[in-house]
Motif scaffolding. Structure first.
Motif, mmCIF file in Angstrom:
data_model
loop_
_atom_site.group_PDB
_atom_site.id
_atom_site.type_symbol
_atom_site.label_atom_id
_atom_site.label_comp_id
_atom_site.label_asym_id
_atom_site.label_seq_id
_atom_site.Cartn_x
_atom_site.Cartn_y
_atom_site.Cartn_z
ATOM 1 N N ALA A 1 6.487 5.153 -30.642
ATOM 2 C CA ALA A 1 5.205 5.687 -31.105
ATOM 3 C C ALA A 1 4.863 5.157 -32.489
ATOM 4 N N VAL A 2 5.861 5.039 -33.348
ATOM 5 C CA VAL A 2 5.636 4.506 -34.688
ATOM 6 C C VAL A 2 5.284 3.023 -34.599
ATOM 7 N N ALA A 3 6.001 2.291 -33.745
ATOM 8 C CA ALA A 3 5.701 0.874 -33.572
ATOM 9 C C ALA A 3 4.285 0.673 -33.042
ATOM 10 N N ASP A 4 3.880 1.498 -32.086
ATOM 11 C CA ASP A 4 2.512 1.412 -31.562
ATOM 12 C C ASP A 4 1.485 1.690 -32.652
ATOM 13 N N ALA A 5 1.769 2.673 -33.494
ATOM 14 C CA ALA A 5 0.844 3.000 -34.577
ATOM 15 C C ALA A 5 0.738 1.845 -35.567
ATOM 16 N N LEU A 6 1.854 1.187 -35.844
ATOM 17 C CA LEU A 6 1.841 0.048 -36.763
ATOM 18 C C LEU A 6 0.985 -1.076 -36.193
ATOM 19 N N VAL A 7 1.162 -1.374 -34.922
ATOM 20 C CA VAL A 7 0.367 -2.419 -34.269
ATOM 21 C C VAL A 7 -1.114 -2.058 -34.301
ATOM 22 N N LEU B 1 4.965 3.712 -41.880
ATOM 23 C CA LEU B 1 6.432 3.761 -41.863
ATOM 24 C C LEU B 1 7.010 4.731 -42.886
ATOM 25 N N GLY B 2 6.246 5.058 -43.907
ATOM 26 C CA GLY B 2 6.749 5.987 -44.912
ATOM 27 C C GLY B 2 8.004 5.466 -45.582
ATOM 28 N N ASP B 3 8.992 6.331 -45.744
ATOM 29 C CA ASP B 3 10.235 5.961 -46.420
ATOM 30 C C ASP B 3 11.067 4.968 -45.614
ATOM 31 N N LEU C 1 -2.626 -13.446 -38.024
ATOM 32 C CA LEU C 1 -1.426 -12.844 -38.606
ATOM 33 C C LEU C 1 -0.281 -12.956 -37.618
ATOM 34 N N GLU C 2 0.861 -13.423 -38.098
ATOM 35 C CA GLU C 2 2.102 -13.381 -37.334
ATOM 36 C C GLU C 2 3.049 -12.456 -38.096
ATOM 37 N N LEU C 3 3.231 -11.269 -37.559
ATOM 38 C CA LEU C 3 4.021 -10.229 -38.207
ATOM 39 C C LEU C 3 5.291 -9.965 -37.407
ATOM 40 N N VAL C 4 6.412 -9.868 -38.101
ATOM 41 C CA VAL C 4 7.684 -9.524 -37.460
ATOM 42 C C VAL C 4 8.338 -8.420 -38.276
ATOM 43 N N VAL C 5 8.862 -7.418 -37.586
ATOM 44 C CA VAL C 5 9.543 -6.296 -38.229
ATOM 45 C C VAL C 5 11.024 -6.355 -37.879
ATOM 46 N N ALA D 1 14.239 0.651 -42.365
ATOM 47 C CA ALA D 1 15.587 1.182 -42.561
ATOM 48 C C ALA D 1 16.384 1.242 -41.264
ATOM 49 N N GLY D 2 15.734 1.575 -40.160
ATOM 50 C CA GLY D 2 16.442 1.718 -38.897
ATOM 51 C C GLY D 2 15.546 1.380 -37.728
ATOM 52 N N PRO D 3 16.017 1.597 -36.509
ATOM 53 C CA PRO D 3 15.207 1.300 -35.329
ATOM 54 C C PRO D 3 13.888 2.063 -35.353
ATOM 55 N N LEU D 4 12.829 1.415 -34.881
ATOM 56 C CA LEU D 4 11.521 2.051 -34.868
ATOM 57 C C LEU D 4 11.294 2.803 -33.570
#
Length: 262
Positions: free
Chosen positions: A58-64, A20-22, A79-83, A52-55
Motif C-alpha cells: 500500500a505504501v509502495a502504491d502510494a509512492l507511485v 515514507l515518513g521516517d 523519471l526513472e526511480l528505483v527504491v 529503512a526496510g521492506p515497503l
C-alpha cells in the motif's frame, strides 16, 4: 546539479518524505545528473531512494501514485526511480534487490515493478548493480548521508560480470542492417566506451567523456575507423546523424572481446 531540475527534485524528495515518513533514509540523483552530464531534451532523470526496510504494498502504491508524471510532472524526458532497502544499498550485492521501480514521463512509457520478480529477465537484471556502483562513485545526495556511504561498491569480479552481461544484452538487440544510420546507435557506441573505461581505468565517466577517454588512451583499439565512429557518436548526441547500426554492433563486439580475453 542541473539547475532546471532543482525544483522538481526538491519536490520529489518532499513527496517521498510525506509518503515514507521516517522510513526514508536517503534520496540520490543518479545517472546523467549524478555524473554532471545531464542534457536537457535528451537525458532522463534518474533517482534512487533508500528506505529503512521492506515497503508495504500500500505504501509502495502510494509512492507511485504521488510520483508518477501525471501527479508530479517531470521536466525531462522522464523519471526513472528505483527504491532500495538500506541493507541492499549498503551490501554491495550484484543482485537487483529493489523494492519499487517506476518509469514515468511525457516521453517515456509508464512502467512499475514491485521487486525483481516482476521484471522480465529479457529486459536485463544487471542494471541495478551497475547503477549502485555509479551511485557509490558519483551519486548526488538530495537527502540523507553521502552517496558513497549509502551505496557500497561491487566486488571487482561482480562488476566485471555485470558489465560484460550488459554488453552482451546490447548485442542481442536488433539493429538496422548495412550502413543505415540507426537512432540510438550513438548511445550503444558510447555506452561500450564507458564500460571499457570503467574496467580499464576504474572510473565511471559520462558517455561523451568516456568516448574521448577511449580515443585518448586505447592504443590499437582506437584506430582510424574507431575514431571516426566514436566522434560521429559524440556529434550525434548534439543532433548529428547517428552512426550505422552495423558499425555500432561491430564496435561493441570489439569492446566485448577486449574485456573478455581468452
Amino acid at each position: 546539479m542541473a539547475e532546471p531540475l532543482r525544483p522538481y527534485l526538491t519536490e520529489l524528495v518532499t513527496v517521498a518524505g510525506e509518503v515514507l515518513g521516517d522510513e526514508l533514509c536517503g534520496a540520490y540523483a543518479a545517472g546523467s545528473v549524478g555524473l554532471a552530464a545531464y542534457q536537457p531534451g535528451r537525458s532522463d532523470v534518474d533517482v534512487a531512494l533508500v528506505c529503512a526496510g521492506p515497503l508495504d504494498r500500500a505504501v509502495a502504491d502510494a509512492l507511485v501514485a504521488r510520483l508518477r508524471h501525471e501527479a508530479l510532472p517531470c521536466p525531462a524526458r522522464g523519471l526513472e526511480l528505483v527504491v532500495y532497502r538500506r541493507e541492499v544499498a549498503r551490501s554491495g550485492t550484484a543482485s537487483p534487490g529493489f523494492e519499487v521501480e517506476l518509469n514515468t514521463g511525457a516521453r517515456m512509457a509508464f512502467r512499475v515493478s514491485y521487486g525483481p520478480a516482476e521484471r522480465p529477465p529479457s529486459d536485463g537484471l544487471f542494471w541495478y548493480g551497475l547503477d549502485r556502483s555509479i551511485l557509490h562513485q558519483s551519486g548526488q545526495a538530495l537527502f540523507g548521508p553521502p552517496a558513497a556511504d549509502a551505496f557500497a561498491e561491487l566486488a571487482p569480479e561482480d562488476l566485471r560480470r555485470l558489465v560484460v552481461t550488459a554488453l552482451r544484452w546490447w548485442l542481442e538487440r536488433p539493429v538496422p542492417a548495412g550502413q543505415v544510420p540507426a537512432p540510438g546507435a550513438e548511445d550503444a557506441v558510447l555506452g561500450a566506451c564507458r564500460s571499457w573505461v570503467r574496467l580499464r581505468h576504474g572510473v565511471w565517466l559520462p558517455k561523451v567523456a568516456a568516448g574521448q577517454r577511449l580515443l585518448d588512451s586505447a592504443g590499437p583499439l582506437a584506430d582510424a575507423a574507431t575514431t571516426e565512429l566514436v566522434e560521429r557518436s559524440i556529434f550525434a548526441r548534439d543532433g548529428g546523424t547517428p552512426p550505422p547500426g552495423a558499425a555500432a554492433r561491430a564496435f561493441q563486439q570489439r569492446i566485448l572481446a577486449a574485456l573478455t580475453p581468452a
